[in-house]
Design a protein around this motif. Sequence first.
Motif, PDB file in Angstrom:
ATOM      1  N   GLU A 110      29.581 -42.627 -42.916  1.00  0.00           N
ATOM      2  CA  GLU A 110      28.693 -42.766 -41.878  1.00  0.00           C
ATOM      3  C   GLU A 110      27.124 -42.254 -42.482  1.00  0.00           C
ATOM      4  N   THR A 111      27.132 -41.510 -43.278  1.00  0.00           N
ATOM      5  CA  THR A 111      25.823 -40.653 -43.543  1.00  0.00           C
ATOM      6  C   THR A 111      25.252 -41.371 -44.854  1.00  0.00           C
ATOM      7  N   PHE A 112      25.902 -42.008 -45.614  1.00  0.00           N
ATOM      8  CA  PHE A 112      25.830 -42.453 -47.087  1.00  0.00           C
ATOM      9  C   PHE A 112      26.035 -44.239 -47.141  1.00  0.00           C
ATOM     10  N   PRO A 113      25.515 -44.811 -46.016  1.00  0.00           N
ATOM     11  CA  PRO A 113      25.683 -46.444 -46.353  1.00  0.00           C
ATOM     12  C   PRO A 113      25.086 -47.025 -47.666  1.00  0.00           C
ATOM     13  N   LYS A 114      25.746 -48.055 -48.118  1.00  0.00           N
ATOM     14  CA  LYS A 114      25.371 -48.641 -49.382  1.00  0.00           C
ATOM     15  C   LYS A 114      24.405 -49.876 -48.900  1.00  0.00           C
ATOM     16  N   GLY A 140      22.959 -49.674 -54.485  1.00  0.00           N
ATOM     17  CA  GLY A 140      23.155 -47.950 -54.501  1.00  0.00           C
ATOM     18  C   GLY A 140      23.049 -47.640 -52.767  1.00  0.00           C
ATOM     19  N   PHE A 141      22.758 -46.412 -52.727  1.00  0.00           N
ATOM     20  CA  PHE A 141      22.756 -45.952 -51.250  1.00  0.00           C
ATOM     21  C   PHE A 141      21.405 -46.615 -50.471  1.00  0.00           C
ATOM     22  N   LYS A 142      21.580 -46.926 -49.459  1.00  0.00           N
ATOM     23  CA  LYS A 142      20.600 -47.450 -48.657  1.00  0.00           C
ATOM     24  C   LYS A 142      19.400 -46.735 -48.469  1.00  0.00           C
ATOM     25  N   GLU A 143      19.739 -45.282 -48.215  1.00  0.00           N
ATOM     26  CA  GLU A 143      18.581 -44.083 -48.091  1.00  0.00           C
ATOM     27  C   GLU A 143      17.739 -44.173 -49.350  1.00  0.00           C
ATOM     28  N   SER A 144      18.630 -44.334 -50.470  1.00  0.00           N
ATOM     29  CA  SER A 144      17.629 -43.989 -52.058  1.00  0.00           C
ATOM     30  C   SER A 144      17.165 -45.383 -52.017  1.00  0.00           C
ATOM     31  N   TYR A 145      17.393 -46.515 -51.745  1.00  0.00           N
ATOM     32  CA  TYR A 145      16.819 -47.718 -51.934  1.00  0.00           C
ATOM     33  C   TYR A 145      15.222 -47.540 -50.840  1.00  0.00           C
TER      34      TYR A 145
END
Length: 387
Positions: A117-121, A126-131
């Motif tokens: 739940e916390t690291f959607p891709k 890669g990870f949506k948050e990183s992007y």
Amino acid sequence: MASLPKEPLEDPKKQSFWMPGNYVRTVRRTDQSFQACNDIMACFMERAKVEKQYAQQLSQWSSKWKSIMDSRPLYGSLMRAWQCFFTSTERLSALHSSISQSLAAEEGERVKTWQKETFPKKLFCGFKESYDNRTSFSRAQKPWSKKLKKLEKVRVAYHKTCQRELAALDKEKQANENPELSEEKKLKLAEAKEKAAEEKEKARERYEKVLEDLTSYTPRYMEEMEAIFEQSQEEERKRISFLKQVFLSIHRHLDITNNESVKAVYSELHQTLMSIDEQDDLKWWKNNEGPGMPTDWPKIQEWAPPVKKLKRKKRNQKGKESRPVMIGGVKVRALYDYVGEEGDELSFKAGEIFLKVEEEDDQGWCRGVLSGGKEGFYPANFVEVVE
């Protein structure tokens, strides 16, 4: 809006967050947090295996020594105390097995679900948050970075004019010190010096103007970057908070010092050990293995006639019609003690009176009923009819 520090900190290697591209450390933190979660769970899944192996070792130890104990000449309260070590160990084995299952099933699944739940891709990113962070930081930093590049360009130009002015000054000085050099040549060097000074001033003005433009834009740049950074911080705060709860939950599973069942195990074991009683054990041995044992001391043994073994199969084949049944029965008195060898045979003492309900068969056996109501066979020559 964010403001510039009054005295800029030294950052010769340009490692500061504000420098172009250095936000990538914050972007990478998401990937690192995901990997940290994997490492944490791998660590405690291994601890779950340790707990399981320990539970198995406790159980194996208990089984081994229980079988050894059964063959040892201990008795009484001392035996019960030794046995209590094994029962308590079995309970501890079950507890550690439960800890292993809790770590693997509860905490392992909990973190897996949370990670999903916390690291959607994002597809191919890669990870949506990183992007999202990388895109937002890059967008916020791009205008300031362009201005910084422009500033660096005019800085280099300004420093070159300073070098040219310094070179012109050196040439003019050397010319003035040389009496052989013509006045015309000296005049040209002086004009070159003046020209270099004018170029330096113009370069300085451009440098200051570009720096002023950069400086005036910096608060906006800082505000936008800090807003994105704080969003990243909030996501990291949630992760830290979650993992804190996971650690506390793991601690709750592992901390057996306050476990009521563990306290009960050792409390009962202590009580059993304290109940070891030398006098009771010595008395038990005396009554079961020593002088206190019941003993049939030698005495006159009355003779009893031999008894033929009752052949039930042969008796059943002849059928009941060949043996008349007595209505109401006939009272008989036992002449000797008799202990039935089979479940359908009567046992009685000499002098005991009971009823004969079936006549003697060809094997020398009768059927009777004791005063207690039990019915069965008995040897006919062990009784006499009561007159």
